[in-house]
Every structure is written in structure tokens, then in C-alpha cells.
Scaffold this active site. Structure first.
Site, PDB file in Angstrom:
ATOM      1  N   CYS A 105       0.745  -1.155   0.004  1.00 39.63           N
ATOM      2  CA  CYS A 105       0.032   0.074  -0.064  1.00 39.63           C
ATOM      3  C   CYS A 105       0.916   1.253   0.090  1.00 39.63           C
ATOM      4  CB  CYS A 105      -0.677  -0.146   1.445  1.00 39.63           C
ATOM      5  SG  CYS A 105      -1.863   1.411   1.328  1.00 39.63           S
ATOM      6  N   HIS A 151      -8.992  -4.456  -1.961  1.00 41.42           N
ATOM      7  CA  HIS A 151      -8.116  -3.194  -0.986  1.00 41.42           C
ATOM      8  C   HIS A 151      -8.269  -2.113  -0.979  1.00 41.42           C
ATOM      9  CE1 HIS A 151      -3.452  -2.446  -0.003  1.00 41.42           C
ATOM     10  NE2 HIS A 151      -4.261  -1.391  -0.481  1.00 41.42           N
ATOM     11  N   GLU A 152      -8.831  -1.649  -2.319  1.00 36.75           N
ATOM     12  CA  GLU A 152      -9.464  -0.178  -2.513  1.00 36.75           C
ATOM     13  C   GLU A 152     -10.735   0.072  -1.779  1.00 36.75           C
ATOM     14  OE1 GLU A 152      -6.930   1.934  -3.268  1.00 36.75           O
ATOM     15  OE2 GLU A 152      -5.668   0.301  -4.244  1.00 36.75           O
ATOM     16  N   HIS A 155     -10.219   0.778   1.688  1.00 35.70           N
ATOM     17  CA  HIS A 155      -9.706   2.108   2.267  1.00 35.70           C
ATOM     18  C   HIS A 155     -10.863   3.007   2.296  1.00 35.70           C
ATOM     19  CE1 HIS A 155      -5.276   2.380   2.013  1.00 35.70           C
ATOM     20  NE2 HIS A 155      -5.339   1.629   0.856  1.00 35.70           N
TER      21      HIS A 155
HETATM   22 ZN   LIG Z   1      -3.612   1.137   0.056  1.00 33.47          ZN
END
Ligand SMILES: [Zn+2]
Length: 191
Positions: A105, A151-152, A155
Site C-alpha cells: 500500500c 483493497h481499495e 480504504h
Molecule cells: Zn492501499
């Protein structure tokens, strides 16, 4: 505009974002452009970026279409197609079978200190989102691309990938990981 990327420890990164309601506003268009510009600057080391990472707690992320790149590595993919922009995305469904991929990341360590680790996630997902033209869309993702999208979206919910790694022995600095892979021709065994 290329923006500075926030690092772990900044509370914005662990705060759930708010939904975007003004899809067509100048501000939203400008935020999307900032995300893509910042992502492109880091394209050699990143497959996506989410608004909290550039300090804005709103629900937009961009995901690199690594699936299209994998399918046809010689094809030049244009910018609009390469970066999938997801506004207010959420998971519609996810497979019961999982896959493990090494993730990193941009908000967790810079340069050779960028941290990597193996993350287990559902292998296949379907995501519902609003596209920049205002239409509702669905996106199916599998394998590594599925990890990028999850993953995004994480966030946008204030979740960082390191929270899935139970044993810190599995977290590697980029420089050390590269050296390991070079001499062993494989990723480290998961502890
Ligand atoms: Zn990330």
C-alpha cells in the site's frame, strides 16, 4: 494534480468515508483527476488509490485493470480503460473460496521501506458502483484484480491491509522482499 499520499498513523486512513452525492460536480471531477494523476505517478509500484489516501474522506477509488493487462500484456491500454473509477462502491457478493496474494500500500511505507504481506481474501467478487458518468454499474473481479478492488474498497471503509496479517513475521520491507525473491525465486513461506 499530483497529491501527497498520507501515511499510516493519519486518522483519515482509518475513518469510514462518506458517500458522494454530487457525481457531476466540478469538485468530484477534480478529485477523480487528482486520484488518477497521483496513481499514474506511482504506476510502477501501485495498482490503485483511494481518496482517503490523498486526504479526502469520500467514497471514490481507482483500480488499475491488471486483469486486462494480464490477459493481453502487449496491448497498449488507454488511460480511461486502464484506471477503473469506482464511486460509492460496495460488494454485492463474494465467493466462498479464497486466494492469497502479496499486497502492499502506498500509505504503508515509502520507497524501499514500502511494506508487503500475504493477504487472504475471497477469490471472486462482484461490486456495484456508480461510474463517473452517473450510471450504476457492476464489476466482476477474479484473482489478483479481485484483491486490488477489495483493497481499495477497504480504504473507503477505513481498513488497511495490514489488519488482515496476524503474524508480523509475514510483513516484509520491499527491499528485503526483493532480495529474498531474487535468491529464492519465490515469495517467503507464510508463517
Ligand atoms: Zn492501499
Amino acid at each position: 494534480m499530483i497529491k501527497e499520499i498520507l501515511q499510516i498513523g493519519n486518522p483519515i486512513l482509518t475513518t469510514k468515508t462518506t458517500k458522494v452525492t454530487d457525481i457531476n460536480s466540478v469538485e468530484t471531477k477534480s478529485l477523480i483527476k487528482d486520484l488518477i494523476d497521483t496513481c499514474e505517478k506511482n504506476a510502477d509500484i501501485s495498482a490503485g488509490l483511494a481518496l482517503p489516501q490523498i486526504g479526502v474522506s469520500k467514497s471514490i477509488c481507482v483500480c488499475r485493470r491488471v486483469d486486462l493487462e494480464e490477459k493481453d500484456p502487449d496491448k497498449e491500454i488507454d488511460k480511461e480503460e486502464l484506471w477503473e473509477v469506482l464511486i460509492n462502491p460496495h460488494l454485492l457478493n463474494s465467493s466462498s473460496d479464497n486466494s492469497t496474494e502479496w499486497e502492499a500500500c502506498l500509505s504503508i511505507g515509502v520507497g524501499k521501506d514500502n511494506l508487503w504481506g500475504p493477504v487472504e481474501r475471497p477469490k471472486k467478487i462482484t461490486v456495484e458502483y456508480t461510474s463517473p458518468d452517473g450510471s450504476q454499474k457492476q464489476l466482476k473481479a477474479d484473482g489478483y484484480f479481485s484483491h486490488v478492488v477489495q483493497h481499495e474498497i477497504d480504504h473507503l471503509n477505513g481498513i488497511l491491509f495490514v489488519s488482515y496479517i496476524n503474524n508480523p513475521a509475514n510483513i516484509w520491507r520491499l527491499e528485503d522482499l526483493n532480495a529474498y525473491i531474487e535468491s529464492n525465486e519465490s515469495y517467503p513461506e507464510i508463517q
